[in-house]
Design a protein around this motif. Structure first.
Motif, short mmCIF file in Angstrom:
data_model
loop_
_atom_site.label_atom_id
_atom_site.label_comp_id
_atom_site.label_asym_id
_atom_site.label_seq_id
_atom_site.Cartn_x
_atom_site.Cartn_y
_atom_site.Cartn_z
N LEU A 189 0.83 -1.22 0.00
CA LEU A 189 0.00 0.00 0.00
C LEU A 189 0.86 1.26 0.00
O LEU A 189 0.52 2.25 -0.64
CB LEU A 189 -0.93 0.00 1.21
CG LEU A 189 -2.32 -0.62 1.00
CD1 LEU A 189 -3.11 -0.64 2.29
CD2 LEU A 189 -3.09 0.15 -0.08
N ARG A 190 1.96 1.21 0.72
CA ARG A 190 2.87 2.37 0.71
C ARG A 190 3.42 2.60 -0.69
O ARG A 190 3.57 3.74 -1.15
CB ARG A 190 4.00 2.15 1.70
CG ARG A 190 3.58 2.26 3.15
CD ARG A 190 4.77 2.05 4.08
NE ARG A 190 4.41 2.22 5.47
CZ ARG A 190 5.27 2.15 6.47
NH1 ARG A 190 6.54 1.89 6.23
NH2 ARG A 190 4.86 2.32 7.72
N ASP A 197 2.26 6.71 6.38
CA ASP A 197 1.46 6.64 7.61
C ASP A 197 0.65 5.35 7.70
O ASP A 197 -0.10 5.16 8.66
CB ASP A 197 0.50 7.83 7.67
CG ASP A 197 -0.49 7.83 6.50
OD1 ASP A 197 -0.03 7.74 5.35
OD2 ASP A 197 -1.71 7.92 6.74
N ILE A 198 0.79 4.45 6.76
CA ILE A 198 0.00 3.22 6.73
C ILE A 198 0.68 2.15 7.58
O ILE A 198 1.88 1.90 7.44
CB ILE A 198 -0.19 2.74 5.29
CG1 ILE A 198 -0.98 3.78 4.48
CG2 ILE A 198 -0.90 1.39 5.24
CD1 ILE A 198 -1.03 3.52 3.00
N ARG A 199 -0.09 1.53 8.47
CA ARG A 199 0.43 0.47 9.33
C ARG A 199 -0.53 -0.72 9.30
O ARG A 199 -1.75 -0.54 9.26
CB ARG A 199 0.55 0.96 10.79
CG ARG A 199 1.48 2.13 10.98
CD ARG A 199 2.94 1.72 10.91
NE ARG A 199 3.83 2.82 11.23
CZ ARG A 199 4.24 3.75 10.37
NH1 ARG A 199 3.79 3.69 9.11
NH2 ARG A 199 5.05 4.72 10.73
N CYS A 200 0.04 -1.93 9.33
CA CYS A 200 -0.78 -3.13 9.40
C CYS A 200 -0.77 -3.62 10.85
O CYS A 200 0.29 -3.90 11.41
CB CYS A 200 -0.24 -4.22 8.47
SG CYS A 200 -1.27 -5.71 8.43
N LEU A 211 -5.47 -2.61 8.43
CA LEU A 211 -4.45 -1.58 8.42
C LEU A 211 -5.03 -0.27 8.92
O LEU A 211 -6.25 -0.04 8.85
CB LEU A 211 -3.89 -1.38 7.00
CG LEU A 211 -3.21 -2.60 6.38
CD1 LEU A 211 -4.15 -3.30 5.40
CD2 LEU A 211 -1.91 -2.21 5.69
N THR A 212 -4.15 0.58 9.41
CA THR A 212 -4.56 1.92 9.83
C THR A 212 -3.87 2.96 8.97
O THR A 212 -2.79 2.73 8.43
CB THR A 212 -4.21 2.17 11.31
OG1 THR A 212 -2.78 2.12 11.46
CG2 THR A 212 -4.86 1.13 12.20
N ALA A 213 -4.52 4.12 8.86
CA ALA A 213 -3.96 5.24 8.12
C ALA A 213 -4.49 6.53 8.74
O ALA A 213 -5.55 6.53 9.38
CB ALA A 213 -4.32 5.17 6.64
N HIS A 236 -8.60 1.31 8.51
CA HIS A 236 -9.21 2.04 9.62
C HIS A 236 -8.50 3.39 9.72
O HIS A 236 -7.29 3.45 9.95
CB HIS A 236 -9.06 1.26 10.92
CG HIS A 236 -9.60 -0.14 10.84
ND1 HIS A 236 -10.90 -0.45 11.13
CD2 HIS A 236 -8.99 -1.30 10.48
CE1 HIS A 236 -11.09 -1.75 10.97
NE2 HIS A 236 -9.94 -2.29 10.58
N VAL A 237 -9.28 4.46 9.54
CA VAL A 237 -8.71 5.81 9.63
C VAL A 237 -8.65 6.20 11.10
O VAL A 237 -9.66 6.17 11.81
CB VAL A 237 -9.55 6.81 8.83
CG1 VAL A 237 -8.99 8.23 8.99
CG2 VAL A 237 -9.58 6.42 7.35
#
Length: 243
Positions: A189-190, A197-200, A211-213, A236-237
């Motif tokens: 995704l990055r 800012d994207i994390r799994c 994932l969160t962003a 998930h924002v």
């Protein structure tokens, strides 16, 4: 004494190349002749030798390489090539370490009897289109995928480590890969969005990834990664304070 075509095989910096030749010749001649050896890469090559006995008052004496036996000359060339190959591997490793943590497309070459996959990774940017070989162990493969891998299939893999190793007396670079790491959808995704800012936070390979962003992620990127991994991608924002 050292063929030019042998030196041309290893595009090392000149100082590193000469140091490798000196090291190999010094070590091999010292062991073969039982003498202290000093090698100077001049034109022509200069080899000095003296006794290991500290009480021997004689000055170092030059050795004429043309007087070496054919067997010794073969051994010297063999050891020079091994030393240069080892140094070239370490030199390449310094540049390839940046691949760790990246998601790269890989073509499956074969599956070994122990389940390991041998994978060809094509690295274009910054590596002159090199094709590198990677290895994906069974524990890094989703269980539902293991029976289905086929030679020629191209899939995304996460580079988990890049290590210099020695196998059967030869140095090589071992690139370990994973298809189950939760960092794989994150890295994909990055790459699609250019965002950091994207994390799994959770993944079940082949089923879903959570994932969160910090803000919404384009749907086309989510769909593309979901298709690549054949799993549902859920974003998930969250605010920066809650991430």
């Amino acid at each position: 004494m050292i063929p030019a075509e042998l030196l041309a095989k290893y595009p090392l910096p000149r100082e590193e190349l000469l140091a490798g030749v000196e090291t190999a010749l010094t070590r091999t001649l010292g062991a073969a002749l039982g003498l202290c050896i000093q090698v100077r890469i001049n034109s022509p090559l200069e080899i000095l030798a003296w006794s290991l006995d500290p009480g021997d008052p004689r000055e170092p004496q030059p050795l004429d390489p043309s007087c070496f036996s054919r067997q010794l000359r073969r051994q010297l060339l063999y050891q020079v090539e091994r030393e240069l190959q080892r140094r070239q591997t370490l030199h390449d490793w310094q540049g390839l370490r940046v691949l760790r943590g990246q998601a790269l497309p890989g073509e499956i070459l074969r599956r070994r009897s122990d389940g390991r996959l041998h994978v060809a990774l094509e690295i274009a940017e910054g590596f002159s289109g090199q094709v590198l070989l990677g290895e994906c162990p069974p524990r890094a493969q989703p269980p539902h995928e293991r029976p289905r891998y086929r030679p020629g299939e191209v899939l995304p893999f996460l580079v988990t480590s890049v290590l210099p190793v020695e196998s059967r007396g030869l140095a090589k670079i071992l690139i370990r890969l994973s298809r189950v790491s939760r960092a794989l959808p994150e890295a994909l995704l990055r790459a699609h969005t250019g965002r950091g800012d994207i994390r799994c936070r959770r993944r079940v390979a082949g089923a879903f990834s959570d994932l969160t962003a910090a803000s919404s992620v384009p749907r086309e990127a989510i769909r593309a990664v979901g298709a690549e991994l054949k799993e549902r991608i859920r974003i998930h924002v969250v605010s920066q304070e809650g991430s």
